[in-house]
Design a protein around this motif. Structure first.
Motif, PDB file in Angstrom:
ATOM      1  N   ARG A 154       0.839  -1.209   0.000  1.00  6.81           N
ATOM      2  CA  ARG A 154       0.000   0.000   0.000  1.00  6.81           C
ATOM      3  C   ARG A 154       0.878   1.265   0.000  1.00  6.81           C
ATOM      4  N   ILE A 155       1.888   1.275   0.861  1.00  9.87           N
ATOM      5  CA  ILE A 155       2.760   2.458   0.941  1.00  9.87           C
ATOM      6  C   ILE A 155       3.408   2.731  -0.416  1.00  9.87           C
ATOM      7  N   LEU A 156       3.892   1.669  -1.046  1.00 10.91           N
ATOM      8  CA  LEU A 156       4.632   1.852  -2.300  1.00 10.91           C
ATOM      9  C   LEU A 156       3.716   2.262  -3.455  1.00 10.91           C
ATOM     10  N   THR A 157       2.564   1.586  -3.565  1.00  7.68           N
ATOM     11  CA  THR A 157       1.682   1.922  -4.700  1.00  7.68           C
ATOM     12  C   THR A 157       1.108   3.329  -4.534  1.00  7.68           C
ATOM     13  N   GLU A 158       0.803   3.714  -3.291  1.00  6.25           N
ATOM     14  CA  GLU A 158       0.282   5.070  -3.077  1.00  6.25           C
ATOM     15  C   GLU A 158       1.324   6.123  -3.452  1.00  6.25           C
ATOM     16  N   ASN A 159       2.575   5.725  -3.490  1.00  5.22           N
ATOM     17  CA  ASN A 159       3.619   6.686  -3.824  1.00  5.22           C
ATOM     18  C   ASN A 159       4.167   6.487  -5.232  1.00  5.22           C
ATOM     19  N   GLY A 160       3.360   5.850  -6.053  1.00  6.40           N
ATOM     20  CA  GLY A 160       3.655   5.818  -7.487  1.00  6.40           C
ATOM     21  C   GLY A 160       4.561   4.677  -7.940  1.00  6.40           C
ATOM     22  N   TYR A 161       4.893   3.770  -7.063  1.00  9.62           N
ATOM     23  CA  TYR A 161       5.726   2.648  -7.494  1.00  9.62           C
ATOM     24  C   TYR A 161       4.845   1.523  -8.008  1.00  9.62           C
ATOM     25  N   SER A 162       5.424   0.766  -8.909  1.00 12.15           N
ATOM     26  CA  SER A 162       4.756  -0.424  -9.384  1.00 12.15           C
ATOM     27  C   SER A 162       5.290  -1.584  -8.541  1.00 12.15           C
ATOM     28  N   LEU A 244      10.571   3.771   5.222  1.00  9.57           N
ATOM     29  CA  LEU A 244      10.604   2.860   4.073  1.00  9.57           C
ATOM     30  C   LEU A 244      10.823   3.654   2.772  1.00  9.57           C
ATOM     31  N   LEU A 245      10.033   4.732   2.599  1.00 12.82           N
ATOM     32  CA  LEU A 245      10.115   5.510   1.358  1.00 12.82           C
ATOM     33  C   LEU A 245      11.479   6.170   1.202  1.00 12.82           C
ATOM     34  N   LYS A 246      12.039   6.594   2.341  1.00 12.92           N
ATOM     35  CA  LYS A 246      13.348   7.248   2.294  1.00 12.92           C
ATOM     36  C   LYS A 246      14.416   6.260   1.802  1.00 12.92           C
ATOM     37  N   ARG A 247      14.365   5.030   2.354  1.00 12.17           N
ATOM     38  CA  ARG A 247      15.360   4.028   1.942  1.00 12.17           C
ATOM     39  C   ARG A 247      15.163   3.623   0.487  1.00 12.17           C
ATOM     40  N   VAL A 248      13.909   3.451   0.108  1.00  9.80           N
ATOM     41  CA  VAL A 248      13.615   3.056  -1.271  1.00  9.80           C
ATOM     42  C   VAL A 248      14.105   4.127  -2.247  1.00  9.80           C
ATOM     43  N   GLY A 249      13.786   5.395  -1.939  1.00  9.67           N
ATOM     44  CA  GLY A 249      14.217   6.510  -2.790  1.00  9.67           C
ATOM     45  C   GLY A 249      15.731   6.536  -2.903  1.00  9.67           C
TER      46      GLY A 249
END
Lengths: 260, 135
Positions: A154-162, A244-249
């Motif tokens: 959910r976190i990833l898709t809401e932030n535009g990731y596939s 999570l988003l910070k590390r992914v980015g």
């Protein structure tokens, strides 16, 4: 006449397309303080303008029901040529929600609308990263714990990731071995420690893909478990969406840099 | 008081250049891609239209005709005719009656100068207000 001014645009650029001239004028008057405005009275005019405009068109703000080319077809054409252009459609009728070429819903606003609502939607669109299905990063999430897996999804898709998901090592290996685009793997260490083996598997392959391990363990302990020369990329569990988003980015930027 | 200019031009690129220059010069701009649209815009606009900018060649209606039609309800409206050496309205270089002629090609600065001559100095940006009602 000198038309070079058209290329020299500083503010975000909005292309307004509507066969209703008074509405087009009203929208331009309302938006011109914050945006560079281009306007067209039809789909074909808009295409001509987009073809000749050398600068960015940040947003296409188009009516759906127009004589000749409709707004959805126009959007497909313009976005096909300018994948970074975002779209906000306007509709006077009760249309079925418009879709982009990939079948994803396109943002639209029903007429009549408050101008401020359009202004707010435009701001939201511009705040979002301009992602197209082609350049959207694909993340493989491997986790045997269903709640956490769904949470990450959910976190990833809401932030535009596939996002692609797997619940065990076998599934993940199958997905990562397929000839599909994967930019990053997020793997929980998992109850049987198989996340670590996946990390090894991916690390050993030629894919330039990082694995972010999610674990209760300390990074040193993980390094020992994996036998990697460097400390593995690691996110301590539990984590916040921001962490999570910070590390992914960070990992995706690192990957982009390495690719250049 | 911000002056309002109605631009009728069926060439989308040219129309957008006009609008860009006029907005930069702090005029209120109304635009139309055809004579029919212009009549519609004029009918829907309650305020004054100080100036009409019209190309000499419109596909839907000759420029002199649209000028007369608009002037029926707006007799005070001034007219700047954009002369196209390839499509003259009558004899080459002749302006329409009661119109000022600006011959193509010209620089945006020349257009801005011409507007100042016809309408007086353009207003300050600080006097710009949005008078349209939302919705």
């Amino acid at each position: 006449m000198d038309t070079s001014g058209l290329a020299n645009l500083r503010h975000p650029v909005i292309l307004i397309v509507d066969d209703d001239a008074p509405l087009r004028n009203l929208l331009r008057k309302f938006l011109q303080k914050d945006y560079e405005i281009l306007s067209a009275a039809s789909g074909s005019e808009a295409l001509e303008l987009a073809r000749l405009e050398t600068g960015n068109i940040d947003i296409l703000l188009s009516d759906i029901e127009m004589p000749g080319m409709d707004g959805v077809s126009l959007c497909h054409r313009i976005c096909g040529e300018r994948p970074k252009t975002r779209v906000l459609l306007m509709s006077g009728g009760s249309v079925v929600a418009p879709l982009d070429r990939a079948g994803l819903p396109l943002p639209f606003v029903a007429k009549p609308f408050e101008l401020r609502k359009v202004q707010r939607l435009l701001r939201e669109l511009l705040a979002e990263p301009a992602l197209t299905p082609e350049d959207r990063s694909v993340i493989l999430v491997v986790d045997d714990e269903v709640t956490r897996r769904e949470h990450i999804h959910r976190i990833l898709t809401e932030n535009g990731y596939s996002v692609r998901m797997a619940s065990n090592l076998g599934q993940a290996q199958m997905l990562s071995d397929e000839n599909t685009k994967i930019d990053l793997v997020i793997a929980a260490v998992m109850s049987d420690g198989s996340g670590v083996r996946l990390a090894e598997h991916i690390d050993a392959s030629t894919r330039p893909v990082s694995t972010l391990l999610i674990s209760h363990c300390e990074p040193e302990a993980l390094q020992e478990m994996t036998g990697f020369s460097a400390q593995p990329e690691y996110l301590p569990n539990p984590f916040t969406p921001e962490e999570l988003l910070k590390r992914v980015g960070h990992l995706l930027r690192k990957k982009d840099k390495a690719a250049r | 008081m911000t002056k309002t200019i109605l631009v009728i031009e069926d060439d989308v690129l040219l129309r957008n250049v006009f609008v860009k220059v006029l907005v930069r010069e702090n005029y209120d701009v109304l635009e139309a891609d055809s004579a029919i649209e212009a009549l519609q815009v004029s009918r829907g606009h309650d305020g004054t239209i100080n100036l009409l900018i019209v190309g000499s060649f419109l596909q839907t209606m000759p420029a002199p005709e649209i000028m007369e039609r608009l002037r029926e309800s707006r007799p005070e409206m001034k007219v700047l005719q954009i002369g196209d050496p390839w499509n003259p309205p009558g004899r080459k270089g002749d302006p329409m009656r009661g119109a000022t002629l600006l011959q193509k090609p010209f620089l945006p600065e020349s257009l801005a100068e011409e507007l100042k001559t016809i309408l007086g100095p353009s207003p300050d940006a600080s006097s710009l207000t949005f008078t349209g009602s939302p919705g």
